[in-house]
Design a protein around this motif. Structure first.
Motif, PDB file in Angstrom:
ATOM      1  N   VAL A 139       0.818  -1.211   0.000  1.00  0.00           N
ATOM      2  CA  VAL A 139       0.000   0.000   0.000  1.00  0.00           C
ATOM      3  C   VAL A 139       0.853   1.261   0.000  1.00  0.00           C
ATOM      4  O   VAL A 139       0.623   2.171  -0.793  1.00  0.00           O
ATOM      5  CB  VAL A 139      -0.977   0.019   1.196  1.00  0.00           C
ATOM      6  CG1 VAL A 139      -1.722   1.340   1.278  1.00  0.00           C
ATOM      7  CG2 VAL A 139      -1.965  -1.115   1.074  1.00  0.00           C
ATOM      8  N   SER A 140       1.844   1.330   0.868  1.00  0.00           N
ATOM      9  CA  SER A 140       2.655   2.556   0.923  1.00  0.00           C
ATOM     10  C   SER A 140       3.439   2.752  -0.364  1.00  0.00           C
ATOM     11  O   SER A 140       3.576   3.864  -0.856  1.00  0.00           O
ATOM     12  CB  SER A 140       3.588   2.539   2.133  1.00  0.00           C
ATOM     13  OG  SER A 140       4.501   1.467   2.049  1.00  0.00           O
ATOM     14  N   HIS A 141       3.941   1.668  -0.934  1.00  0.00           N
ATOM     15  CA  HIS A 141       4.703   1.772  -2.178  1.00  0.00           C
ATOM     16  C   HIS A 141       3.810   2.220  -3.334  1.00  0.00           C
ATOM     17  O   HIS A 141       4.156   3.118  -4.092  1.00  0.00           O
ATOM     18  CB  HIS A 141       5.361   0.440  -2.528  1.00  0.00           C
ATOM     19  CG  HIS A 141       6.245  -0.107  -1.458  1.00  0.00           C
ATOM     20  ND1 HIS A 141       6.904   0.667  -0.535  1.00  0.00           N
ATOM     21  CD2 HIS A 141       6.586  -1.380  -1.170  1.00  0.00           C
ATOM     22  CE1 HIS A 141       7.607  -0.097   0.274  1.00  0.00           C
ATOM     23  NE2 HIS A 141       7.423  -1.347  -0.094  1.00  0.00           N
ATOM     24  N   LEU A 142       2.643   1.590  -3.461  1.00  0.00           N
ATOM     25  CA  LEU A 142       1.734   1.928  -4.549  1.00  0.00           C
ATOM     26  C   LEU A 142       1.178   3.340  -4.377  1.00  0.00           C
ATOM     27  O   LEU A 142       1.039   4.076  -5.354  1.00  0.00           O
ATOM     28  CB  LEU A 142       0.606   0.909  -4.648  1.00  0.00           C
ATOM     29  CG  LEU A 142      -0.396   1.138  -5.772  1.00  0.00           C
ATOM     30  CD1 LEU A 142       0.294   1.146  -7.140  1.00  0.00           C
ATOM     31  CD2 LEU A 142      -1.481   0.063  -5.726  1.00  0.00           C
ATOM     32  N   SER A 143       0.879   3.735  -3.153  1.00  0.00           N
ATOM     33  CA  SER A 143       0.384   5.100  -2.901  1.00  0.00           C
ATOM     34  C   SER A 143       1.364   6.143  -3.419  1.00  0.00           C
ATOM     35  O   SER A 143       0.967   7.117  -4.054  1.00  0.00           O
ATOM     36  CB  SER A 143       0.161   5.322  -1.399  1.00  0.00           C
ATOM     37  OG  SER A 143      -0.854   4.490  -0.926  1.00  0.00           O
ATOM     38  N   ALA A 144       2.648   5.924  -3.168  1.00  0.00           N
ATOM     39  CA  ALA A 144       3.672   6.874  -3.624  1.00  0.00           C
ATOM     40  C   ALA A 144       3.727   6.938  -5.146  1.00  0.00           C
ATOM     41  O   ALA A 144       3.850   8.012  -5.729  1.00  0.00           O
ATOM     42  CB  ALA A 144       5.035   6.492  -3.056  1.00  0.00           C
ATOM     43  N   VAL A 145       3.617   5.797  -5.784  1.00  0.00           N
ATOM     44  CA  VAL A 145       3.664   5.753  -7.254  1.00  0.00           C
ATOM     45  C   VAL A 145       2.449   6.460  -7.841  1.00  0.00           C
ATOM     46  O   VAL A 145       2.575   7.281  -8.752  1.00  0.00           O
ATOM     47  CB  VAL A 145       3.751   4.294  -7.758  1.00  0.00           C
ATOM     48  CG1 VAL A 145       3.524   4.207  -9.256  1.00  0.00           C
ATOM     49  CG2 VAL A 145       5.098   3.681  -7.389  1.00  0.00           C
ATOM     50  N   LEU A 146       1.260   6.186  -7.316  1.00  0.00           N
ATOM     51  CA  LEU A 146       0.047   6.811  -7.850  1.00  0.00           C
ATOM     52  C   LEU A 146       0.026   8.307  -7.567  1.00  0.00           C
ATOM     53  O   LEU A 146      -0.453   9.088  -8.397  1.00  0.00           O
ATOM     54  CB  LEU A 146      -1.196   6.132  -7.280  1.00  0.00           C
ATOM     55  CG  LEU A 146      -1.414   4.687  -7.728  1.00  0.00           C
ATOM     56  CD1 LEU A 146      -2.634   4.096  -7.043  1.00  0.00           C
ATOM     57  CD2 LEU A 146      -1.517   4.578  -9.234  1.00  0.00           C
ATOM     58  N   ALA A 147       0.551   8.723  -6.440  1.00  0.00           N
ATOM     59  CA  ALA A 147       0.594  10.149  -6.106  1.00  0.00           C
ATOM     60  C   ALA A 147       1.525  10.915  -7.033  1.00  0.00           C
ATOM     61  O   ALA A 147       1.329  12.104  -7.274  1.00  0.00           O
ATOM     62  CB  ALA A 147       1.033  10.339  -4.653  1.00  0.00           C
ATOM     63  N   ALA A 148       2.512  10.240  -7.597  1.00  0.00           N
ATOM     64  CA  ALA A 148       3.476  10.893  -8.491  1.00  0.00           C
ATOM     65  C   ALA A 148       2.843  11.274  -9.820  1.00  0.00           C
ATOM     66  O   ALA A 148       3.357  12.154 -10.525  1.00  0.00           O
ATOM     67  CB  ALA A 148       4.682   9.985  -8.723  1.00  0.00           C
ATOM     68  N   GLY A 149       1.747  10.618 -10.172  1.00  0.00           N
ATOM     69  CA  GLY A 149       1.078  10.921 -11.437  1.00  0.00           C
ATOM     70  C   GLY A 149       1.987  10.681 -12.627  1.00  0.00           C
ATOM     71  O   GLY A 149       2.643   9.657 -12.719  1.00  0.00           O
ATOM     72  N   GLU A 150       2.013  11.642 -13.536  1.00  0.00           N
ATOM     73  CA  GLU A 150       2.807  11.520 -14.766  1.00  0.00           C
ATOM     74  C   GLU A 150       4.312  11.489 -14.502  1.00  0.00           C
ATOM     75  O   GLU A 150       5.071  10.967 -15.284  1.00  0.00           O
ATOM     76  CB  GLU A 150       2.483  12.681 -15.708  1.00  0.00           C
ATOM     77  CG  GLU A 150       1.045  12.721 -16.161  1.00  0.00           C
ATOM     78  CD  GLU A 150       0.816  11.898 -17.404  1.00  0.00           C
ATOM     79  OE1 GLU A 150       1.721  11.796 -18.239  1.00  0.00           O
ATOM     80  OE2 GLU A 150      -0.295  11.351 -17.526  1.00  0.00           O
ATOM     81  N   SER A 151       4.744  12.100 -13.410  1.00  0.00           N
ATOM     82  CA  SER A 151       6.180  12.151 -13.120  1.00  0.00           C
ATOM     83  C   SER A 151       6.548  11.027 -12.157  1.00  0.00           C
ATOM     84  O   SER A 151       6.741  11.243 -10.967  1.00  0.00           O
ATOM     85  CB  SER A 151       6.569  13.506 -12.534  1.00  0.00           C
ATOM     86  OG  SER A 151       5.819  13.763 -11.369  1.00  0.00           O
ATOM     87  N   LEU A 152       6.627   9.825 -12.693  1.00  0.00           N
ATOM     88  CA  LEU A 152       6.926   8.660 -11.875  1.00  0.00           C
ATOM     89  C   LEU A 152       8.264   8.835 -11.173  1.00  0.00           C
ATOM     90  O   LEU A 152       9.208   9.401 -11.731  1.00  0.00           O
ATOM     91  CB  LEU A 152       6.952   7.393 -12.736  1.00  0.00           C
ATOM     92  CG  LEU A 152       5.590   6.925 -13.239  1.00  0.00           C
ATOM     93  CD1 LEU A 152       5.758   5.794 -14.230  1.00  0.00           C
ATOM     94  CD2 LEU A 152       4.713   6.491 -12.088  1.00  0.00           C
TER      95      LEU A 152
END
Length: 168
Positions: A139-152
């Protein structure tokens, strides 16, 4: 027993509502021990990581993704674990692939190891479930990735784990 080395290319299949697809399987030697896991699998000899990711998505879920659809690597991890009496030392690369609502409806999990179904999970559901979900701390890893949006984000090594010693 020396663990078998394994390289895996995994795909975080996320739908238009930010839900993650996880198939469900179990260890045949541990009755009732079910686990939810990300789509993906072993990188075959002579295969590159992206080709392995695309092949695994198709083999396990039916949709065919073009090679440009999975993102660059968003994180890596090393894990020791046991399945069916065998010990593995697995290095994995994780990529994000966003799917449309139509693609999500067309998903049919076809892998034998996921014979207990599949589910699209919201981040809130993943954060509060008592079920075993792999990789650990998803969850914490995926949350960070999704929060980054276009700028992974630049790929991050998310750690080395012994999942048999730390089942949480």
């Amino acid at each position: 027993m020396t663990p078998a080395k394994r390289r895996t290319s995994r795909v975080l299949l996320v739908d238009d509502r930010d839900r993650l697809l996880l198939p469900c399987g179990r260890d045949p030697r541990r009755p009732g021990a079910r686990r939810w896991f990300t789509v993906g699998g072993a990188v075959e000899d002579g295969e590159d990581w992206v080709r392995a990711a695309v092949r695994e998505v198709h083999e396990e879920t039916a949709p065919t993704l073009a090679a440009h659809r999975p993102s660059p690597v968003v994180w890596t991890r090393q894990a020791l674990f046991s399945v069916d009496g065998r010990r593995f030392d697995q290095y994995g690369e994780y990529r994000l692939a966003l799917v449309t609502a139509d693609e999500a409806r067309g998903v049919e999990v076809t892998t034998e190891e996921a014979r207990y179904g599949h589910r699209w999970w919201s981040l809130d559901e993943l954060a509060t479930t008592g079920r075993t979900v792999r990789p650990m701390r998803l969850v914490s890893h995926l949350s960070a990735v999704l929060a980054a949006g276009e700028s992974l984000p630049v790929p991050v090594h998310r750690g080395d784990f012994d999942e048999d010693a730390d089942p949480g």
